[in-house]
Design a protein around this motif. Sequence first.
Motif, PDB file in Angstrom:
ATOM      1  N   ARG A 164      26.030  16.919  -5.328  1.00  0.00           N
ATOM      2  CA  ARG A 164      26.367  16.980  -6.755  1.00  0.00           C
ATOM      3  C   ARG A 164      25.141  17.100  -7.655  1.00  0.00           C
ATOM      4  NH1 ARG A 164      29.654  11.503  -7.717  1.00  0.00           N
ATOM      5  NH2 ARG A 164      30.504  12.085  -5.707  1.00  0.00           N
ATOM      6  N   GLY A 189      28.288  20.244   0.866  1.00  0.00           N
ATOM      7  CA  GLY A 189      29.316  19.864  -0.108  1.00  0.00           C
ATOM      8  C   GLY A 189      28.975  20.270  -1.522  1.00  0.00           C
ATOM      9  N   ILE A 190      28.116  21.276  -1.687  1.00  0.00           N
ATOM     10  CA  ILE A 190      27.779  21.766  -3.031  1.00  0.00           C
ATOM     11  C   ILE A 190      29.031  22.413  -3.624  1.00  0.00           C
ATOM     12  CG2 ILE A 190      26.317  23.359  -4.367  1.00  0.00           C
ATOM     13  CD1 ILE A 190      24.280  23.202  -2.064  1.00  0.00           C
ATOM     14  N   PRO A 191      29.433  22.025  -4.837  1.00  0.00           N
ATOM     15  CA  PRO A 191      30.599  22.677  -5.450  1.00  0.00           C
ATOM     16  C   PRO A 191      30.404  24.191  -5.543  1.00  0.00           C
ATOM     17  CG  PRO A 191      30.025  20.705  -6.675  1.00  0.00           C
ATOM     18  CD  PRO A 191      28.917  20.926  -5.660  1.00  0.00           C
ATOM     19  N   ASP A 214      28.448  27.612   3.914  1.00  0.00           N
ATOM     20  CA  ASP A 214      29.246  27.634   2.680  1.00  0.00           C
ATOM     21  C   ASP A 214      29.716  29.048   2.337  1.00  0.00           C
ATOM     22  OD1 ASP A 214      29.191  24.953   2.230  1.00  0.00           O
ATOM     23  OD2 ASP A 214      27.519  24.984   0.820  1.00  0.00           O
TER      24      ASP A 214
END
Lengths: 375, 302
Positions: B76, B99-101, B184
């Motif tokens: 985040r 978990g990077i948006p 990702d």
Amino acid sequence: MKLFEYQAKEVFKEAGIPIPEGHLINELSQLDDAVRQVGLPCVLKSQVLQGGRGKAGLIQLVETLDEAKDKAEEIFNSAYHVKQILVERAVNIEKELYLSVTVDPVDSKALIIACEEGGIDIEALAVTSPEKIIKEPIDINLGIQGFNSRNIAYNLGLDTPYAKQVIPIVQKLYTVFRKYDAELVEINPLFITQEGHVVAGDGKLIIDDNASYRQTTYEKTSAYYDNEVEYEAALEGIPYIQFDGDISLMCAGAGLTTTVYDLIHYAGGTVANYLEFGGPNYRKAEKAMSLCLKNESKVILIVTFGTIARADVMAEGVVNAIAKLKPDRPIVACIRGTNEEKAVELLQEAGLECLFDTEEAVQRAVEIAQGGMVS
Amino acid sequence: MSIFIERSTKVLIQGITGKEGSYWTKHMKEMGTQIVAGVTPGKAGQQVESIPVFNTVRQAVNTYDVDASMLFVPPRFTKDAVLEALDSGVKKIVTVADGIPLHDAIQIRQEAKKAGAYVVGGNTSGVISPGKAMMGFFPYWIKRVYKPGRIGIMTRSGSLTNEVTAMVVKTGYGVSTLIGVGGDPVPGTRFAEMLPFYQADEETDAVVIIGELGGTMEEEVAEAIQNGTFTKPLVAFLGGRTAPKGKRMGHAGAIVSGGKGSVEDKIKALESAGALVAKKPSLVGQLLNRCIKEERFDDKRC
């Protein structure tokens, strides 16, 4: 996280995108009221997450209250586990359009996609008639500009009064895309009514799971999962997919687990479940194994090759899980990576052979699943 | 000379005082990586492994020459940290955050392109030139995987990289530079964008790509071969050949969607461009043998 249609439409409504009047019902007894409020004819729309609802008979146009009752009963009793129906006023359709906002990973921009044919399979159309698809990239660091929406609306070949209604809808849909950290927000079809209004016929909104910490409007409950085990795994943060074959995968790393999944199929086996207990979950062997044991699988196959997810820690977890859960089926283990020598020792002490070759481990698991020798 | 990172690369560590940051700083240093400074807001004046810590990237680059920045920053806060490094003129950035948006990832890649910089990751183990230097967390001490040599490797996966690279090494090869672009849907840097560096690298004879279902990165590699940008032998291994459509197989990027991303399409594109695609990890070494020998004897692409 993919929202239900009624939720996507709540979001549209809040954003000022016109939607048909509708009411959500949870049981048959609420149908009368809902139909009275939206009027007849109306459309019964099953609230399930799968696509192709129309073909599956999960969307029904009804002319009378009796017909509505029959169809709603059929839907609630169908094999699709429908728990809610959106009762919507039927729209007099003049024309159907397609409109969505998604991501272009190569250009690293948002991409607005539109088409003057709505209600279609846009993916299929992209292959057969790519020239019919209008694309407008948006640099999300600059945001959407007026001209972006005009480019969409005036390229759809619409008469000016309709184009002028589509322009703000494009703007608002983009706003929804950004506000909800969407992977995809889609209106398919976007209706032009015989009365001259533009209305969202359907709504699809997929929210990026990585943004869930800042997207708290919709909580991911068990209703969003195909089965209970998937939900239980999700609560633990363990990636899990149900497949109902013979071999439970308990592997580490997405790429390796996917490869093991392939290798099992090459070897003539079937997969009961995909499960990853690597990365942040590498200390969760017991939980992972208990999830696998909820399946009717014939063997559990453990394959890892970890870095931070240390082999010795994973092996210790597996040994403890076996002691505690006393699995009723054989386990094939192939645990490698950081401190792998120690892992082999631990597994051997517990009477498990530690294989070192992924393909050999897969072969062994497939043989056991097919009734071969358990060694 | 290796690519992206070599012995002389001066590396900054953002998030150096954290548990992961300090642990892997020690390992990167031990392996020979030149780490000049670290950044953790509010921790200026401290030292980690004798490396000075600054409050901001700007303060660090004003004091030391910095060629690259390695981020051990939670997902985040990754966008903020990458933009901070770009703002200070850093041109090579590696972020391992998982978990990077998605929308942050788009902004990161867009700003990196505008700055003429490369951001590798997230959701990766990073970049390593075995025997020289590393930005990331590879178990370089496992000699049957991280052996120096002349094969360039690019990958979308961590554990699968250990699996495939072990097979490359088993066949008698070693690794020049391994770049994990990450799993990702919007990686900061794509396979094809790194190919010109492998093409120019005189220490790389051939490249192995470890791909999977989802996206179009493998198709872009095929295009680079087709248009002559990349002319060295290339072998691919792709996970998810038998994966069902519409299911996300582990990595956020590993899903067939929008009619794109099936492994069959990728294989077709790569093979028609002249690359070899291994069906199993164990076959990667054999295919390397085949195309490197052919290259040598009749100057024909594999």
